[in-house]
Design a protein around this motif. Structure first.
Motif, PDB file in Angstrom:
ATOM      1  N   LEU A   6      -3.339   8.501 -14.237  1.00 24.30           N
ATOM      2  CA  LEU A   6      -3.971   8.403 -12.919  1.00 24.30           C
ATOM      3  C   LEU A   6      -3.447   9.466 -11.966  1.00 24.30           C
ATOM      4  CD1 LEU A   6      -3.977   4.521 -12.408  1.00 24.30           C
ATOM      5  CD2 LEU A   6      -5.961   5.987 -12.777  1.00 24.30           C
ATOM      6  N   SER A   7      -2.149   9.713 -12.008  1.00 25.68           N
ATOM      7  CA  SER A   7      -1.556  10.716 -11.111  1.00 25.68           C
ATOM      8  C   SER A   7      -2.087  12.109 -11.411  1.00 25.68           C
ATOM      9  CB  SER A   7      -0.024  10.697 -11.255  1.00 25.68           C
ATOM     10  OG  SER A   7       0.500   9.433 -10.917  1.00 25.68           O
ATOM     11  N   MET A   8      -2.170  12.457 -12.706  1.00 18.05           N
ATOM     12  CA  MET A   8      -2.659  13.782 -13.073  1.00 18.05           C
ATOM     13  C   MET A   8      -4.143  13.948 -12.743  1.00 18.05           C
ATOM     14  SD  MET A   8      -0.051  15.428 -14.120  1.00 18.05           S
ATOM     15  CE  MET A   8      -0.908  16.876 -14.768  1.00 18.05           C
ATOM     16  N   SER A   9      -4.929  12.893 -12.961  1.00 16.97           N
ATOM     17  CA  SER A   9      -6.369  13.006 -12.688  1.00 16.97           C
ATOM     18  C   SER A   9      -6.660  13.051 -11.195  1.00 16.97           C
ATOM     19  CB  SER A   9      -7.114  11.829 -13.331  1.00 16.97           C
ATOM     20  OG  SER A   9      -6.658  10.593 -12.803  1.00 16.97           O
ATOM     21  N   ARG A  10      -5.838  12.436 -10.375  1.00 23.23           N
ATOM     22  CA  ARG A  10      -6.082  12.428  -8.926  1.00 23.23           C
ATOM     23  C   ARG A  10      -5.490  13.636  -8.222  1.00 23.23           C
ATOM     24  NH1 ARG A  10      -4.515   6.206  -7.206  1.00 23.23           N
ATOM     25  NH2 ARG A  10      -6.252   5.140  -8.259  1.00 23.23           N
ATOM     26  N   TYR A  11      -4.247  13.980  -8.594  1.00 19.64           N
ATOM     27  CA  TYR A  11      -3.506  14.974  -7.806  1.00 19.64           C
ATOM     28  C   TYR A  11      -3.132  16.239  -8.576  1.00 19.64           C
ATOM     29  CZ  TYR A  11      -2.724  10.602  -5.234  1.00 19.64           C
ATOM     30  OH  TYR A  11      -2.882   9.409  -4.587  1.00 19.64           O
ATOM     31  N   GLY A  12      -3.426  16.313  -9.875  1.00 23.16           N
ATOM     32  CA  GLY A  12      -2.923  17.439 -10.645  1.00 23.16           C
ATOM     33  C   GLY A  12      -1.404  17.360 -10.700  1.00 23.16           C
ATOM     34  N   PHE A  13      -0.746  18.515 -10.498  1.00 20.96           N
ATOM     35  CA  PHE A  13       0.711  18.518 -10.468  1.00 20.96           C
ATOM     36  C   PHE A  13       1.259  18.356  -9.046  1.00 20.96           C
ATOM     37  CE2 PHE A  13       0.025  20.600 -14.579  1.00 20.96           C
ATOM     38  CZ  PHE A  13       0.961  19.933 -15.363  1.00 20.96           C
ATOM     39  N   MET A  14       0.372  18.239  -8.059  1.00 25.42           N
ATOM     40  CA  MET A  14       0.816  18.146  -6.673  1.00 25.42           C
ATOM     41  C   MET A  14       1.540  16.829  -6.380  1.00 25.42           C
ATOM     42  SD  MET A  14       0.228  20.967  -5.309  1.00 25.42           S
ATOM     43  CE  MET A  14       0.644  20.490  -3.617  1.00 25.42           C
ATOM     44  N   TRP A  15       1.329  15.809  -7.219  1.00 28.09           N
ATOM     45  CA  TRP A  15       2.009  14.546  -6.968  1.00 28.09           C
ATOM     46  C   TRP A  15       3.519  14.674  -7.075  1.00 28.09           C
ATOM     47  CZ3 TRP A  15       4.996  12.333 -10.804  1.00 28.09           C
ATOM     48  CH2 TRP A  15       4.788  12.799 -12.105  1.00 28.09           C
ATOM     49  N   LEU A  30       0.808  -1.222   0.000  1.00 26.98           N
ATOM     50  CA  LEU A  30       0.000   0.000   0.000  1.00 26.98           C
ATOM     51  C   LEU A  30       0.840   1.270   0.000  1.00 26.98           C
ATOM     52  CD1 LEU A  30      -2.863  -0.995   2.500  1.00 26.98           C
ATOM     53  CD2 LEU A  30      -2.892  -1.033   0.001  1.00 26.98           C
ATOM     54  N   ALA A  31       2.161   1.143   0.187  1.00 27.92           N
ATOM     55  CA  ALA A  31       3.030   2.327   0.226  1.00 27.92           C
ATOM     56  C   ALA A  31       3.207   2.949  -1.147  1.00 27.92           C
ATOM     57  CB  ALA A  31       4.391   1.950   0.804  1.00 27.92           C
ATOM     58  N   PHE A  32       2.847   2.215  -2.220  1.00 24.23           N
ATOM     59  CA  PHE A  32       3.068   2.717  -3.581  1.00 24.23           C
ATOM     60  C   PHE A  32       1.727   3.020  -4.240  1.00 24.23           C
ATOM     61  CE2 PHE A  32       6.907   0.423  -2.593  1.00 24.23           C
ATOM     62  CZ  PHE A  32       7.896   1.210  -3.151  1.00 24.23           C
ATOM     63  N   SER A  33       1.512   4.301  -4.522  1.00 22.64           N
ATOM     64  CA  SER A  33       0.332   4.722  -5.275  1.00 22.64           C
ATOM     65  C   SER A  33       0.768   5.058  -6.702  1.00 22.64           C
ATOM     66  CB  SER A  33      -0.329   5.924  -4.608  1.00 22.64           C
ATOM     67  OG  SER A  33       0.590   7.001  -4.482  1.00 22.64           O
ATOM     68  N   SER A  34      -0.146   5.567  -7.512  1.00 23.49           N
ATOM     69  CA  SER A  34       0.160   5.789  -8.926  1.00 23.49           C
ATOM     70  C   SER A  34       1.353   6.722  -9.174  1.00 23.49           C
ATOM     71  CB  SER A  34      -1.083   6.304  -9.663  1.00 23.49           C
ATOM     72  OG  SER A  34      -1.583   7.472  -9.062  1.00 23.49           O
ATOM     73  N   PRO A  35       1.561   7.827  -8.405  1.00 21.98           N
ATOM     74  CA  PRO A  35       2.747   8.657  -8.679  1.00 21.98           C
ATOM     75  C   PRO A  35       4.058   7.908  -8.487  1.00 21.98           C
ATOM     76  CG  PRO A  35       1.150   9.879  -7.365  1.00 21.98           C
ATOM     77  CD  PRO A  35       0.682   8.464  -7.408  1.00 21.98           C
ATOM     78  N   GLU A  36       4.137   7.103  -7.397  1.00 21.69           N
ATOM     79  CA  GLU A  36       5.370   6.352  -7.150  1.00 21.69           C
ATOM     80  C   GLU A  36       5.587   5.288  -8.223  1.00 21.69           C
ATOM     81  OE1 GLU A  36       3.099   6.919  -4.704  1.00 21.69           O
ATOM     82  OE2 GLU A  36       4.248   8.484  -3.673  1.00 21.69           O
ATOM     83  N   LEU A  37       4.494   4.643  -8.660  1.00 25.18           N
ATOM     84  CA  LEU A  37       4.612   3.621  -9.699  1.00 25.18           C
ATOM     85  C   LEU A  37       5.051   4.233 -11.032  1.00 25.18           C
ATOM     86  CD1 LEU A  37       1.447   1.515  -8.836  1.00 25.18           C
ATOM     87  CD2 LEU A  37       3.817   0.821  -8.518  1.00 25.18           C
ATOM     88  N   PHE A  38       4.558   5.454 -11.325  1.00 26.82           N
ATOM     89  CA  PHE A  38       5.005   6.146 -12.538  1.00 26.82           C
ATOM     90  C   PHE A  38       6.497   6.446 -12.463  1.00 26.82           C
ATOM     91  CE2 PHE A  38       5.996  10.307 -14.482  1.00 26.82           C
ATOM     92  CZ  PHE A  38       5.854   9.943 -15.820  1.00 26.82           C
ATOM     93  N   MET A  39       6.961   6.905 -11.306  1.00 26.74           N
ATOM     94  CA  MET A  39       8.379   7.227 -11.161  1.00 26.74           C
ATOM     95  C   MET A  39       9.245   5.978 -11.245  1.00 26.74           C
ATOM     96  SD  MET A  39       8.642  10.419 -11.097  1.00 26.74           S
ATOM     97  CE  MET A  39      10.394  10.495 -10.714  1.00 26.74           C
ATOM     98  N   LEU A  40       8.731   4.846 -10.772  1.00 25.93           N
ATOM     99  CA  LEU A  40       9.484   3.598 -10.901  1.00 25.93           C
ATOM    100  C   LEU A  40       9.592   3.175 -12.368  1.00 25.93           C
ATOM    101  CD1 LEU A  40       8.111   1.641  -7.820  1.00 25.93           C
ATOM    102  CD2 LEU A  40      10.462   2.410  -8.161  1.00 25.93           C
TER     103      LEU A  40
END
Length: 496
Positions: A450-459, A138-148
């Motif tokens: 997913l990151s952009m739709s959930r968090y905008g650029f805040m991710w 659960l520690a990895f959400s869509s922004p972290e997965l994108f960066m990986l």
């Protein structure tokens, strides 16, 4: 916990279950040896046979096959430069040049010993992850997965060969090919040309076979020679064992890395060998030999590849989130056996989870041991003349390609990609970055959307995103620096 583990060991050591473990191992070795088939095909073959079995026996058969398929796929990768499955692609980079130098037995010996160690480490990590698996996943959400995914793409510069520009261009072409078909986040189809076959994208198996296999077959026929440029196998398995002992820290580090990448849902097992190969190349001394027949280029991906299976089973068993096509079918097999993946695997079904851990470890040891014993006689394939070997291999490859979707389009794409791969090889364009870009394009696009739709650029401000971003930058900068140092040393050697 440890008491339950020993009870599970006695369950696994029942003679009838040991027999089914070996049956699974034999299926895994056979399927892994044939290029293009891979884990999903092997798992599909076994599913009809587990009906009516008790869960422990059925799991012995299934996990026995899963554990060794990424060991046996080393044979075609080393001997003929053909990826046995999507997880053995990086092994070609140095394994095949070693076979061409008459060192096939040495490369296979090192690969199988690394596989044993990696598989056991993966099983240990799976065992240790049982009590802490939930917060890890659960520690990895869509922004972290994108960066990986971006971290994986950073390997393109390391795998670029003599030209960073060519490497980046090949990686971009791979991402473009990966975007063919349905968009992962929107109801949109790209570059399909109204051909139904392309609606689901280009199959990875077809692309990998075409990119690496067909060019080698063409060249072998044109040059009228065997894979090995000498007439003897050369090298020996025990030399491979010595190589593994000499590079023991590389084996351990690659195995831990493989298990870690494997447990992250969505990153995909197809890229773990490339990441471990890239990191090994970047952090090793005298890295200029990588890609020319460096045994470290075999050890790193093989240990990571087998350790990955333990990591992949963490989200599969605890959350029902498959990390690969093989584990997706495994979930179906568990349901057939009356077992449902999820939190119950840590409570009421804990004995089943622990038997999976033991079966994974034992099957890796038995399977890799069998492959190690067979390494020298099978490595003689590399001395068979091309006119006798290539027709048989082409039939196997066509069957492997056709298994992807069972559509005649598989043959067309296989030939087209093969011709592109042949041109890239002879124009000195690296093919590995194309494959990395292709593998990661879908997951990168999905997680970015997913990151952009959930968090905008805040991710971009998430702490874990920043940490992974800094690691990516360090890898890229270090890669450029080490390449410059290597070029200077090469020029200095030429001058003297």
């Amino acid at each position: 916990m440890f008491e339950a583990a020993f009870e599970a060991l006695f369950i696994v050591l029942d003679p009838s279950r040991i027999l089914f473990i070996f049956l699974g191992i034999l299926v895994g070795i056979t399927v892994g040896f044939l290029p293009g088939l891979g884990g999903p095909v092997g798992m599909s073959l076994l599913l009809p046979f587990i009906f009516g079995m008790d869960p422990f026996t059925g799991i012995a058969l299934l996990i026995g096959m899963v554990a060794v398929i990424h060991t046996a796929d080393t044979f075609p990768s080393v001997l003929i430069g053909v990826p046995g499955s999507s997880g053995s692609q990086a092994t070609i980079m140095d394994g095949y040049p070693l076979a061409q130098q008459g060192q096939a037995a040495r490369a296979l010996g090192a690969a199988f010993i690394s596989s044993i160690i990696g598989g056991v480490i993966g099983a240990i990590i799976l065992f240790l992850a049982i009590p802490i698996g939930r917060p890890l996943v659960l520690a990895f959400s869509s922004p972290e997965l994108f960066m990986l995914a971006i971290l994986g793409l950073s390997m393109v510069g390391i795998l670029a060969g003599n030209s960073i520009f060519k490497g980046l261009s090949a990686g971009a072409l791979g991402m473009l090919l990966g975007s063919v078909g349905g968009a992962p986040a929107t109801a949109e189809y790209r570059f399909t040309f109204d051909w139904i076959y392309l609606f689901n994208g280009i199959p990875l198996t077809v692309l990998a076979l075409g990119l690496f296999a067909l060019p080698e077959m063409i060249d072998l026929l044109v040059e009228k020679r065997s894979v090995s440029k000498g007439q003897t196998v050369g090298g020996n398995r025990m030399q491979g064992l010595k190589d593994v002992i000499k590079n023991k820290w590389l084996v351990f580090r690659s195995a831990v890395m493989g298990a870690f990448i494997g447990f992250i849902p969505g990153l995909g097992g197809s890229v773990v060998d490339w990441i471990s190969y890239g990191v090994a190349k970047q952090t090793s001394k005298n890295a200029e030999n990588f890609g020319k027949g460096d045994i470290r280029g075999v050890i790193a991906p093989e240990s990571a590849n087998n350790a990955k299976e333990g990591g992949t089973l963490i989200p599969t068993l605890m959350f029902g989130i498959p990390g690969s096509g093989t584990t997706a079918i495994l979930l179906g097999g568990l349901i057939v056996l009356g077992v449902e993946a999820g939190p119950s695997m840590l409570t009421t079904d804990l004995p089943i989870t622990l038997t999976i851990v033991w079966t994974l470890a034992l099957a890796n040891i038995f399977g890799a041991g069998i492959c190690f014993l067979l390494a020298r006689p099978i490595s003689k394939i590399s001395t068979i003349p091309a006119e006798k070997l290539v027709p048989f291999l082409l039939i196997i490859m066509m069957i492997g390609a056709y298994q992807s979707t069972r559509h005649w389009g598989d043959f067309i794409i296989f030939i087209v990609i093969g011709l592109i791969g042949w041109c890239m090889k002879h124009l000195d364009w690296p093919r590995a970055p194309l494959l990395v870009g292709f593998v990661l394009s879908t997951s990168a696009e999905r997680y970015l959307h997913l990151s952009m739709s959930r968090y905008g650029f805040m991710w971009l401000t998430h702490p874990k995103v920043i940490i992974i971003g800094l690691i990516t930058i360090l890898i890229i900068v270090a890669g450029f620096y080490m390449k410059r140092v290597s070029d200077r040393q090469h020029k200095g050697g030429m001058t003297t």
